[in-house]
Design a protein around this motif. Structure first.
Motif, PDB file in Angstrom:
ATOM      1  N   ASN A  47       0.816  -1.235   0.036  1.00  0.00           N
ATOM      2  CA  ASN A  47      -0.042   0.060   0.088  1.00  0.00           C
ATOM      3  C   ASN A  47       0.729   1.304  -0.105  1.00  0.00           C
ATOM      4  N   LYS A  48       1.198   1.896  -1.222  1.00  0.00           N
ATOM      5  CA  LYS A  48       2.110   2.916  -1.223  1.00  0.00           C
ATOM      6  C   LYS A  48       1.132   4.108  -2.112  1.00  0.00           C
ATOM      7  N   ARG A  49       1.541   5.275  -1.987  1.00  0.00           N
ATOM      8  CA  ARG A  49       0.773   6.161  -2.856  1.00  0.00           C
ATOM      9  C   ARG A  49       0.882   6.171  -4.553  1.00  0.00           C
ATOM     10  N   GLU A  50       2.100   5.560  -4.984  1.00  0.00           N
ATOM     11  CA  GLU A  50       2.022   5.488  -6.376  1.00  0.00           C
ATOM     12  C   GLU A  50       1.373   4.155  -7.041  1.00  0.00           C
ATOM     13  N   VAL A  51       0.669   3.434  -6.145  1.00  0.00           N
ATOM     14  CA  VAL A  51       0.000   2.272  -6.620  1.00  0.00           C
ATOM     15  C   VAL A  51      -1.492   2.391  -6.522  1.00  0.00           C
ATOM     16  N   ASN A  52      -2.267   1.702  -7.251  1.00  0.00           N
ATOM     17  CA  ASN A  52      -3.773   1.660  -7.176  1.00  0.00           C
ATOM     18  C   ASN A  52      -4.201   0.198  -6.942  1.00  0.00           C
ATOM     19  N   ILE A  53      -4.598   0.020  -5.502  1.00  0.00           N
ATOM     20  CA  ILE A  53      -5.045  -1.374  -4.887  1.00  0.00           C
ATOM     21  C   ILE A  53      -6.468  -1.351  -5.017  1.00  0.00           C
ATOM     22  N   ALA A  54      -6.969  -2.362  -5.395  1.00  0.00           N
ATOM     23  CA  ALA A  54      -8.606  -2.576  -5.359  1.00  0.00           C
ATOM     24  C   ALA A  54      -8.971  -3.920  -4.808  1.00  0.00           C
ATOM     25  N   THR A  55      -9.722  -3.918  -3.893  1.00  0.00           N
ATOM     26  CA  THR A  55     -10.323  -5.384  -3.659  1.00  0.00           C
ATOM     27  C   THR A  55     -11.800  -5.620  -3.769  1.00  0.00           C
ATOM     28  N   ILE A  56     -12.072  -7.085  -3.994  1.00  0.00           N
ATOM     29  CA  ILE A  56     -13.556  -7.317  -3.890  1.00  0.00           C
ATOM     30  C   ILE A  56     -13.378  -8.526  -3.040  1.00  0.00           C
ATOM     31  N   GLU A  57     -14.320  -8.379  -1.712  1.00  0.00           N
ATOM     32  CA  GLU A  57     -14.272  -9.225  -0.656  1.00  0.00           C
ATOM     33  C   GLU A  57     -15.644  -9.351  -0.219  1.00  0.00           C
ATOM     34  N   ASP A  58     -16.002 -10.854   0.460  1.00  0.00           N
ATOM     35  CA  ASP A  58     -17.200 -10.810   1.030  1.00  0.00           C
ATOM     36  C   ASP A  58     -16.840 -11.682   2.547  1.00  0.00           C
ATOM     37  N   PRO A  59     -17.090 -10.775   3.577  1.00  0.00           N
ATOM     38  CA  PRO A  59     -17.083  -9.271   3.699  1.00  0.00           C
ATOM     39  C   PRO A  59     -15.906  -8.809   3.695  1.00  0.00           C
ATOM     40  N   VAL A  60     -15.888  -7.319   3.502  1.00  0.00           N
ATOM     41  CA  VAL A  60     -14.793  -6.540   3.848  1.00  0.00           C
ATOM     42  C   VAL A  60     -14.404  -6.419   5.427  1.00  0.00           C
ATOM     43  N   GLU A  61     -13.465  -7.219   5.973  1.00  0.00           N
ATOM     44  CA  GLU A  61     -13.445  -7.420   7.206  1.00  0.00           C
ATOM     45  C   GLU A  61     -12.436  -6.170   7.866  1.00  0.00           C
ATOM     46  N   TYR A  62     -11.751  -5.614   7.272  1.00  0.00           N
ATOM     47  CA  TYR A  62     -10.891  -4.490   7.935  1.00  0.00           C
ATOM     48  C   TYR A  62     -10.627  -3.352   7.001  1.00  0.00           C
ATOM     49  N   ASP A  63     -11.029  -2.182   7.165  1.00  0.00           N
ATOM     50  CA  ASP A  63     -10.664  -0.963   6.272  1.00  0.00           C
ATOM     51  C   ASP A  63      -9.257  -0.625   6.156  1.00  0.00           C
ATOM     52  N   ILE A  64      -8.717  -0.210   5.082  1.00  0.00           N
ATOM     53  CA  ILE A  64      -7.385   0.055   4.845  1.00  0.00           C
ATOM     54  C   ILE A  64      -7.332   1.314   3.954  1.00  0.00           C
ATOM     55  N   THR A  65      -6.699   2.124   4.924  1.00  0.00           N
ATOM     56  CA  THR A  65      -6.597   3.750   4.138  1.00  0.00           C
ATOM     57  C   THR A  65      -5.866   3.488   2.838  1.00  0.00           C
ATOM     58  N   GLY A  66      -6.424   4.246   1.716  1.00  0.00           N
ATOM     59  CA  GLY A  66      -5.773   4.390   0.557  1.00  0.00           C
ATOM     60  C   GLY A  66      -6.141   3.021  -0.344  1.00  0.00           C
ATOM     61  N   VAL A  67      -6.998   1.812   0.191  1.00  0.00           N
ATOM     62  CA  VAL A  67      -7.352   0.779  -0.750  1.00  0.00           C
ATOM     63  C   VAL A  67      -8.525   0.962  -0.832  1.00  0.00           C
ATOM     64  N   ASN A  68      -8.965   0.711  -2.405  1.00  0.00           N
ATOM     65  CA  ASN A  68     -10.440   0.696  -2.809  1.00  0.00           C
ATOM     66  C   ASN A  68     -11.054  -0.934  -2.618  1.00  0.00           C
ATOM     67  N   GLN A  69     -11.882  -0.893  -1.794  1.00  0.00           N
ATOM     68  CA  GLN A  69     -12.422  -2.086  -1.187  1.00  0.00           C
ATOM     69  C   GLN A  69     -13.969  -2.150  -1.710  1.00  0.00           C
ATOM     70  N   ILE A  70     -14.123  -3.353  -2.191  1.00  0.00           N
ATOM     71  CA  ILE A  70     -15.532  -3.342  -2.724  1.00  0.00           C
ATOM     72  C   ILE A  70     -16.182  -4.537  -1.805  1.00  0.00           C
ATOM     73  N   GLN A  71     -17.404  -4.413  -1.426  1.00  0.00           N
ATOM     74  CA  GLN A  71     -18.148  -5.747  -0.882  1.00  0.00           C
ATOM     75  C   GLN A  71     -18.942  -6.287  -1.645  1.00  0.00           C
ATOM     76  N   VAL A  72     -18.970  -7.613  -1.737  1.00  0.00           N
ATOM     77  CA  VAL A  72     -19.853  -8.287  -2.576  1.00  0.00           C
ATOM     78  C   VAL A  72     -21.240  -8.328  -1.881  1.00  0.00           C
ATOM     79  N   ASN A  73     -22.225  -7.969  -2.880  1.00  0.00           N
ATOM     80  CA  ASN A  73     -23.492  -7.851  -2.522  1.00  0.00           C
ATOM     81  C   ASN A  73     -24.781  -8.654  -3.421  1.00  0.00           C
ATOM     82  N   ALA A  74     -25.188  -9.570  -2.744  1.00  0.00           N
ATOM     83  CA  ALA A  74     -26.045 -10.784  -3.247  1.00  0.00           C
ATOM     84  C   ALA A  74     -27.393  -9.744  -3.978  1.00  0.00           C
TER      85      ALA A  74
END
Length: 572
Positions: free
Chosen positions: A337-364
């Motif tokens: 997790n560094k400023r110069e990279v774009n990190i994205a996640t898809i999770e079920d569920p999102v367990e912990y929020d990480i500053t600077g990471v784009n986290q997406i929650q699966v939603n049925a």
């Protein structure tokens, strides 16, 4: 009463300034100037502190930073988690004061009293302690994390706390139920339980905590409170109170009586004796794990860190539910997790929020599946993608294609070991040549309980243990090889005899046992030839891979865990 009257005049314990921390850590020889400055510019420095970022990045362990800061203050350093503090010593200081000022009593010898503090430079606090305790106070340094973790020792047994609320003659039913639920959560948090089980039986309701991976009966609650407890949890989780025949899932944000934020996943299912609840606690303190804290051997950690630095490819973490796969992925994401990279996640569920990471929650409900979310992420110009779990053919194929097209993809699979990951992907219709050219590393893991360092003792394997171990020839082989001894009964191992620190279990905390399969040219060729998992495992072992069982036996001989624990999780 003394503390209550004067506590407002004591300044709160403060952390070192940036300049002081630089002097302690850089000039003290623990980290380089570059590592310190990089951590100070991190997104997480404001929330976790520079020292917290250094720990999460694996630059230094919490105990190493503690020793450097203690040296800066010129006082002894102590790890409370490794110290068996007697109950009568703990009672020397009121809990409320200990929590507010980050202090903890350690030992009393005559007129000399040892107190662990987070700020040994606080002269006012030192004078107050001497006046209250009527003795000579020796201050020693303990990290704030260690002090926070020790506060549960002030508490009564959870069973006593819950029983006292049930038996209370004051207050109405509603207030008692509110108090019961809050106390249940607070005590689970303080004892580092990962889950709370509320299980209805015919005549009573059993409250159980999962501590260090093992369920423990806590309190047999009168059945008449069951429905009220369930209703209270439904209200907190914003679930339908009048629904009793269908499963429901929700989330609670709880703030403990000590001010800690705890996210709780709630699952309610109907059973023949009533509705059963399982609450998974996701506390902020759990975010502090780094790869260096998880229990990797030096060789395995180097393999994993090298894989993480690759610009593209796929890293897979395998193991059953509850084996710590998500924790390993989050620890890897912290490093990436560094400023110069774009990190994205898809999770079920999102367990912990990480500053600077784009986290997406699966939603049925909105038809946002792993596959659909992953398709969208690929169009968001990501550098790094984390897929919570590869569950189906479509998700597997998109993940592999993303790894092929210049992205670093991290994900999990439910397989028993690292080598089985390859046939599992083949079962999901991923072509052999795609698997061999995209997968960089497969990590397989389990969690074992750590022996309590406050009550650890060694012993030689006796004839009864020898007889049991003969049923596990591979364990015997590793014990003899790693110890250098040919007789089992001459090998010395360890256990915890039980103490207040470990609630008389002999264990505190958990660590991982791992195998890291590096995808080499020989492995790629085996995949292309369609060889089975056993053949791939044999090739990996010949090339230097340490199996989970081998790693576990190493940890047995070094006093980290016990033979029983290794047998429990590996079942080999």
């Amino acid at each position: 009463m003394f503390f209550c009257g004067i506590i407002s005049f004591v300044k709160n314990s403060v952390s070192l300034t940036k300049e002081q921390l630089y002097e302690a850590l850089v000039e003290g020889g623990g980290v380089t100037k570059e590592e310190f400055l990089s951590a100070s510019r991190s997104r997480d420095a404001k929330r976790d502190g520079i020292d917290g970022v250094l720990v999460s990045r694996g630059v230094l362990a919490d105990l190493q930073i503690g020793q450097l800061i203690a040296d800066y203050y010129s006082v002894p350093f102590i790890s409370i988690s490794k110290t068996n503090v007697k109950k009568d010593i703990i009672k020397l200081i009121p809990e409320s004061f200990a929590r507010k000022q980050h202090v903890f009593p350690i030992e009393k010898k005559g007129e000399e009293i040892t107190i662990a503090v987070s700020d040994p430079s606080n002269a006012t606090l030192s004078a107050l302690l001497e006046k209250y305790l009527r003795g000579n106070v020796n201050l020693v340094y303990a990290t704030k994390n260690d002090l926070d973790g020790a506060m549960y020792l002030f508490q009564k047994d959870p069973e006593e706390a819950l029983k006292s609320i049930i038996d209370a003659t004051t207050g109405d039913q509603g207030s008692r139920v509110v108090n019961l639920v809050s106390t249940m959560i607070d005590y689970a948090y303080q004892t580092s339980a990962s889950d709370i089980h509320i299980e209805p039986e015919e005549d009573y309701t059993m409250i159980r905590y999962r501590i260090d991976g093992v369920l423990k009966d806590i309190y047999e609650m009168p059945k008449q409170f069951h429905e009220y407890i369930i209703s209270r949890i439904k209200v907190l989780a914003k679930l339908a109170i009048d629904e009793h025949r269908a499963a429901q899932d929700g989330k609670i944000r709880h703030r403990s009586i000590w001010g800690d934020k705890i996210d709780i996943r709630v699952s309610i299912v109907p059973t023949t004796n009533g509705e059963k609840v399982v609450m998974r606690l996701l506390a902020e303190k759990s975010r502090q794990f780094s790869l260096t804290d998880l229990g990797f051997s030096e060789e395995d950690l180097e393999k994993l860190q090298a894989a993480i630095k690759r610009p593209w490819g796929m890293i897979l973490v395998t193991g059953p539910t509850g084996s710590g796969k998500s924790t390993s992925l989050y620890a890897a994401l912290k490093l990436l997790n560094k400023r110069e990279v774009n990190i994205a996640t898809i999770e079920d569920p999102v367990e912990y929020d990480i500053t600077g990471v784009n986290q997406i929650q699966v939603n049925a409900k909105t038809d946002l599946t792993f596959a659909k979310g992953l398709r969208s992420i690929v169009r968001q110009d990501p550098d790094i993608i984390m897929v919570g779990e590869i569950r189906d053919k479509e998700t597997a194929q998109i993940s592999v294609n993303a790894a092929m097209t210049g992205h670093l993809v991290l994900s999990t699979l439910h397989t028993n070991d690292s080598a089985t990951a390859f046939p599992r992907l083949e079962d999901m219709s991923v072509e052999d040549f795609l698997i061999s050219s995209t997968v960089i590393v497969v990590l397989a893991q389990r969690l074992v309980r750590r022996i309590c360092l406050a009550c650890i003792e060694s012993f030689q394997i006796d004839s009864a243990d020898e007889k049991l171990l003969k049923n596990y020839p591979q364990v015997v082989k590793y014990l003899e090889e790693l110890s250098g001894k040919k007789k089992l009964t001459s090998i010395r191992v360890f256990k915890g005899k039980g103490c207040p620190v470990c609630h008389n279990t002999g264990y505190t905390g958990r660590t991982g046992v791992f195998e890291v399969l590096n995808v080499t040219d020989a492995i790629r060729e085996a995949i292309m030839q369609g060889k089975d998992a056993d053949s791939i495992r044999d090739i990996s072992v010949k090339e230097g891979m340490t199996t989970m069982l081998h790693d576990g036996v190493k940890k047995v001989l070094t006093g980290i865990t016990t033979i029983e624990e290794i047998l429990r999780v590996t079942q080999e």
